[in-house]
Write an enzyme that holds these catalytic residues in place. Sequence first.
Site, PDB file in Angstrom:
ATOM      1  N   HIS A  67       7.812   2.160  -5.988  1.00 41.84           N
ATOM      2  CA  HIS A  67       6.588   2.954  -6.245  1.00 41.84           C
ATOM      3  C   HIS A  67       5.317   2.374  -5.530  1.00 41.84           C
ATOM      4  O   HIS A  67       4.916   1.236  -5.884  1.00 41.84           O
ATOM      5  CB  HIS A  67       6.444   2.957  -7.884  1.00 41.84           C
ATOM      6  CG  HIS A  67       5.207   3.504  -8.583  1.00 41.84           C
ATOM      7  ND1 HIS A  67       5.217   4.280  -9.475  1.00 41.84           N
ATOM      8  CD2 HIS A  67       4.006   3.606  -7.772  1.00 41.84           C
ATOM      9  CE1 HIS A  67       4.244   4.830  -9.514  1.00 41.84           C
ATOM     10  NE2 HIS A  67       3.093   4.289  -8.566  1.00 41.84           N
TER      11      HIS A  67
ATOM     12  N   HIS B 199       1.588   3.227  -3.302  1.00 50.85           N
ATOM     13  CA  HIS B 199       0.283   4.028  -2.798  1.00 50.85           C
ATOM     14  C   HIS B 199       0.133   3.362  -1.438  1.00 50.85           C
ATOM     15  O   HIS B 199      -0.678   2.386  -1.112  1.00 50.85           O
ATOM     16  CB  HIS B 199      -0.825   4.032  -3.699  1.00 50.85           C
ATOM     17  CG  HIS B 199      -0.469   4.560  -5.005  1.00 50.85           C
ATOM     18  ND1 HIS B 199      -0.595   5.935  -5.464  1.00 50.85           N
ATOM     19  CD2 HIS B 199      -0.183   3.971  -6.170  1.00 50.85           C
ATOM     20  CE1 HIS B 199      -0.162   5.929  -6.523  1.00 50.85           C
ATOM     21  NE2 HIS B 199       0.152   4.783  -7.014  1.00 50.85           N
TER      22      HIS B 199
ATOM     23  N   LYS C 149       7.243  13.819  -8.046  1.00 52.86           N
ATOM     24  CA  LYS C 149       6.451  12.938  -9.053  1.00 52.86           C
ATOM     25  C   LYS C 149       5.648  13.972  -9.966  1.00 52.86           C
ATOM     26  O   LYS C 149       4.936  14.652  -9.678  1.00 52.86           O
ATOM     27  CB  LYS C 149       5.490  12.357  -8.080  1.00 52.86           C
ATOM     28  CG  LYS C 149       4.369  11.576  -8.910  1.00 52.86           C
ATOM     29  CD  LYS C 149       4.614  10.364  -9.524  1.00 52.86           C
ATOM     30  CE  LYS C 149       3.609   9.627 -10.351  1.00 52.86           C
ATOM     31  NZ  LYS C 149       3.576   8.092 -10.306  1.00 52.86           N
TER      32      LYS C 149
ATOM     33  N   HIS D 113       4.802   9.577 -14.239  1.00 55.50           N
ATOM     34  CA  HIS D 113       3.563   8.849 -14.693  1.00 55.50           C
ATOM     35  C   HIS D 113       3.739   9.120 -16.440  1.00 55.50           C
ATOM     36  O   HIS D 113       3.136  10.122 -16.706  1.00 55.50           O
ATOM     37  CB  HIS D 113       2.129   9.087 -14.069  1.00 55.50           C
ATOM     38  CG  HIS D 113       1.284   8.337 -14.636  1.00 55.50           C
ATOM     39  ND1 HIS D 113       0.451   7.508 -13.930  1.00 55.50           N
ATOM     40  CD2 HIS D 113       0.618   8.168 -15.829  1.00 55.50           C
ATOM     41  CE1 HIS D 113      -0.402   6.563 -14.620  1.00 55.50           C
ATOM     42  NE2 HIS D 113      -0.389   7.214 -15.782  1.00 55.50           N
TER      43      HIS D 113
HETATM   44  O1  DOR Z   1      -3.640   2.179 -11.223  1.00 57.96           O
HETATM   45  C1  DOR Z   1      -3.248   3.110 -10.919  1.00 57.96           C
HETATM   46  N1  DOR Z   1      -3.604   3.303  -9.722  1.00 57.96           N
HETATM   47  N2  DOR Z   1      -2.346   4.008 -11.485  1.00 57.96           N
HETATM   48  C2  DOR Z   1      -2.116   5.072 -11.155  1.00 57.96           C
HETATM   49  O2  DOR Z   1      -1.346   5.710 -11.577  1.00 57.96           O
HETATM   50  C3  DOR Z   1      -2.618   5.668  -9.914  1.00 57.96           C
HETATM   51  C4  DOR Z   1      -3.334   4.255  -9.092  1.00 57.96           C
HETATM   52  C5  DOR Z   1      -3.875   4.756  -7.938  1.00 57.96           C
HETATM   53  O3  DOR Z   1      -3.494   5.769  -7.161  1.00 57.96           O
HETATM   54  O4  DOR Z   1      -4.840   4.106  -7.505  1.00 57.96           O
HETATM   55 ZN    ZN Z   2       1.054   4.616  -9.006  1.00 61.79          ZN
END
Ligand code: DOR
Ligand code: ZN
Length: 344
Positions: A13, A15, A99, A136
């Site tokens: 997981h 980003h 997702k 989520h």
């Molecule tokens: O803290 C988080 N940041 N939780 C999430 O679900 C998304 C993520 C983000 O994209 O910055």
């Molecule tokens: Zn996330």
Amino acid sequence: MESLTIRRPDDWHLHFRDGAVMHGVVPYTARQFARAIVMPNLSPPVTTTALGAAYRDRILAAVPQGVDFTPLMTCYLTDNTDAGDIAHGFASGVFTAAKLYPAGATTNSDSGVTDIRRLDQVLERMAEIGMPLCIHGEVTDHDVDVFDREAVFIERTLAPLVARLPQLKVIFEHITTEDAVQFVDGSGPGIGATITPQHLHLNRNAMLVGGIRPHAYCLPVAKREKHRLALRAAATSGSTKYFLGTDSAPHAREAKESACGCAGIFNAPFALETYLAVFDEERALDRFEAFASENGPRFYGLPLNEARISLERAEVKVPELLDVNGTMIVPFHAGETLGWRLAG
Ligand code: DOR
Ligand code: ZN
């Protein structure tokens, strides 16, 4: 134990964002992990196979030469997702999973799903073809307290979903509560969960006592100490249902240190080191390889990595601030010293 050699891990997981920041963050992940499940919450989100393939190519262009790293792409589900397109994306190898963001639950989730029942056809199709669903798991109802949103999601959405579609593979992502651990433990082998390093290290006091600490703020938000302890027990239990997923989420320093700071903790630079601190404290170093490198690929039905990495007991000072290709970002554990480091 002074050193540890394990199969190369994966991050289930993550980003990466896009553009210049992506070019800055990809190398941090690629030096540690062989693969990562990449979140699709870009603006606009990655909602089709064509967008997924193009994003994958942009990520690959940011992988440093000579480094072996494969991004595993996910499709962002909306009320209008076309079951045929994501099935095509899965069959053609562009998408590894889809997702589910409940609309409004977190960063760039405005185009998410307003009612999971609108996805019945898509989810049935995913169950048929064996395509995993990353969730989520928080409700977004305004009358539900932010600290209760995960537990209420289990009751209102997740348990009914699993009962309706028992053959669907579900990853309950970045779990934060004892309730989630109990749910996952009590479910069949098709239900797994990722656990982030921040939820193993921080409780809500760490975010709120002595001043509000925006760099400890992520979603789902850190909970009470008893929940953190339940997560540490689950991660180090040896159960094959739990695996590594950092949820590393880079945001510029000024976007976090603001009157309305955004959610997300940038833990990619020292991801293995921060997890290893937990496994060391819990005297479970012998269980780290399964959590980091085996349970995830087995759950997804993907091959285990053959390469090995070594970690050694040595102090590493985490910088206060990192220049990530022009964006200044405060990393998780900024200014602290961690007790393990990646060798070589
Ligand atoms: O803290 C988080 N940041 N939780 C999430 O679900 C998304 C993520 C983000 O994209 O910055
Ligand atoms: Zn996330």
